[in-house]
Design an enzyme around this catalytic site. Structure first.
Site, PDB file in Angstrom:
ATOM      1  N   HIS A 262       0.820  -1.206   0.000  1.00  0.00           N
ATOM      2  CA  HIS A 262       0.000   0.000   0.000  1.00  0.00           C
ATOM      3  C   HIS A 262       0.859   1.263   0.000  1.00  0.00           C
ATOM      4  O   HIS A 262       0.436   2.299  -0.523  1.00  0.00           O
ATOM      5  CB  HIS A 262      -0.956  -0.002   1.188  1.00  0.00           C
ATOM      6  CG  HIS A 262      -2.076  -0.973   1.041  1.00  0.00           C
ATOM      7  ND1 HIS A 262      -2.734  -1.543   2.125  1.00  0.00           N
ATOM      8  CD2 HIS A 262      -2.658  -1.510  -0.068  1.00  0.00           C
ATOM      9  CE1 HIS A 262      -3.668  -2.369   1.684  1.00  0.00           C
ATOM     10  NE2 HIS A 262      -3.634  -2.369   0.358  1.00  0.00           N
ATOM     11  N   HIS A 392      -4.437  -5.554 -10.976  1.00  0.00           N
ATOM     12  CA  HIS A 392      -3.119  -5.047 -10.573  1.00  0.00           C
ATOM     13  C   HIS A 392      -2.059  -5.302 -11.644  1.00  0.00           C
ATOM     14  O   HIS A 392      -1.286  -4.398 -12.006  1.00  0.00           O
ATOM     15  CB  HIS A 392      -2.669  -5.688  -9.262  1.00  0.00           C
ATOM     16  CG  HIS A 392      -3.461  -5.278  -8.068  1.00  0.00           C
ATOM     17  ND1 HIS A 392      -3.306  -4.053  -7.462  1.00  0.00           N
ATOM     18  CD2 HIS A 392      -4.416  -5.940  -7.359  1.00  0.00           C
ATOM     19  CE1 HIS A 392      -4.125  -3.979  -6.427  1.00  0.00           C
ATOM     20  NE2 HIS A 392      -4.809  -5.099  -6.349  1.00  0.00           N
TER      21      HIS A 392
END
Length: 423
Positions: A262, A392
């Site tokens: 993150h 992703h």
């Protein structure tokens, strides 16, 4: 005698992303991902299947459809439409109609988390899921889908009236189906993805309120929390936005500790947000650089390679598994940072990350990317079953190919316009 750290010679320090062979490699990898995910994912009853390691549908005849899976596939199919992949428009339509007709709660408003052919399985209303509805609808609008404006308006109203906390400048996380109960948990993950979605909505609509909200979220999560904690992104808070270092939640979506993947995701988003905001918030670029460096310094496994999934607050690994999405986000971040910052550090890591992905994560035999590796890089499935989604990895392949001035969908349009002008 120790070896000196590797540095790129000046004759080899130009961006890979401008080299024809590398650009062909990236597009080939993106096309391989589409080949693996698109057709096998289509559920003829609506929505999309999740896939096993071989690309076969999971869940049988009555598979559960989770909202983040449906919406991410729409987003990726919209990207496919924009880059000119045949078949993508039908996938966008297939997913958009399922979101609108099935995930959308026509009685109480908002969008439920999951359902199967018999009805709702998890009827909760999560900011995380609504962020991806906004992202999917915004991408579909740029791709020209007729439902997009209606969906953007609908989900925006829900976000503004239910999730947005004007005092804090962030979204609340989770309600029950009829909105009568708000869970006390507050998290950065939903807010991070809401930032991504708000940027996409701003570019799709021109409404600056989306951008303002994204900037406020970044200020809370990064400037007020991550920067004072040595550029480590705190994940979990109580309803007063007080950090809860002892929180233990879902290992997949809300794992304990902190998640270097993150930090990498935010490093990209901050540069994109800075560019969209007329480059006036200079704190964002400094934070982005430091977030990337900290993720590498603390999260990268120097012995085996790959990013540890989670760390404790003493910077020690908790979950040592190496997942596909942190390296995907690292590649995208390194590409964006390399465009804006010509420090060789970011280009060195961009190449190192692609080396790792090519040699360990990309499944050259069966297609797709391996979702999970052990600490010593053997395939495993403790946290994830199968190959969860295309989102992703696809963005890791395509973000380096387009201008780093905002979100990918708009960057594709901008890149096409640049090519037309050149001709």
């Amino acid at each position: 005698m120790t070896d000196a750290p590797f540095t790129l010679p000046k004759t080899n320090s130009s961006l890979w992303s401008i080299r024809p062979f590398h650009r062909q490699y990236l597009m080939r990898q993106a096309n391989n991902l589409y080949d693996f995910f698109e057709a096998p994912s289509i559920n003829p009853k609506g929505g999309f299947y999740e896939l096993d390691e071989d690309g076969k549908p999971l869940g049988g005849d009555n598979a559960i459809r989770q909202i983040h899976v449906t919406t991410r596939m729409v987003h990726c199919a919209a990207i496919g439409s924009l880059i000119g992949r045949p078949g993508s428009d039908e996938l966008v339509d297939h997913g958009m109609r399922y979101i609108w007709e099935k995930h959308r709660d026509q009685k109480h408003g908002g969008y439920v988390w999951s359902l199967d052919d018999n009805g709702y399985k998890d009827s909760g209303k999560q900011a995380y899921g609504h962020a991806f509805v906004l992202l999917a609808a915004s991408s579909a609008k740029i791709a020209g889908h007729p439902l997009a404006d209606q969906m953007i308006a609908d989900v925006t109203k829900v976000i503004n009236e239910r999730f947005w906390d004007e005092k804090r400048g962030a979204v609340r996380d989770e309600f029950n189906q009829d909105w009568s109960t708000l869970l006390p948990y507050r998290g950065q993950n939903a807010n991070m993805h809401m930032t991504e979605a708000l940027m996409a909505a701003f570019e799709a609509t021109g409404n600056r309120d989306y951008l303002t909200k994204a900037e406020r979220i970044a200020d809370l999560i990064i400037a007020k929390n991550a920067v004072p904690m040595d550029h480590r992104v705190a994940e979990h808070f109580d309803d007063n936005w007080v950090l809860d270092k002892n929180y233990e939640g879902n290992e997949m979506f809300r794992p304990s500790g902190t998640t270097p993947g993150h930090w990498l995701e935010w490093s990209r988003l901050l540069f994109q947000l800075w560019a969209l905001g007329d480059k006036r918030l200079s704190w964002m670029t400094d934070a982005a650089r430091n977030l990337f460096r900290q993720a590498v310094d603390l999260g990268w496994d120097e012995k085996h390679g790959g990013f540890f999934y989670t760390l404790d607050w003493d910077n020690k690994p908790i979950m040592r598994e190496k997942l596909w999405w942190p390296v995907s986000e690292a590649i995208a971040a390194a590409a964006v940072l390399s465009t804006h910052d010509r420090d060789d550090y970011f280009q060195i890591w961009y190449r190192k990350l692609w080396d790792y992905a090519e040699n360990h994560v990309i499944d050259h035999g069966r297609g797709g990317w391996l979702s999970e590796l052990t600490e010593d890089l053997r395939p495993t499935s403790r946290l994830f079953v199968g190959k969860p989604d295309i989102y992703h990895a696809l963005q890791a392949c395509l973000i380096p190919l387009y201008p780093a001035t905002g979100t990918l969908t708009s960057a594709i349009i901008q890149g096409d316009h640049t090519v037309k002008q050149a001709h």
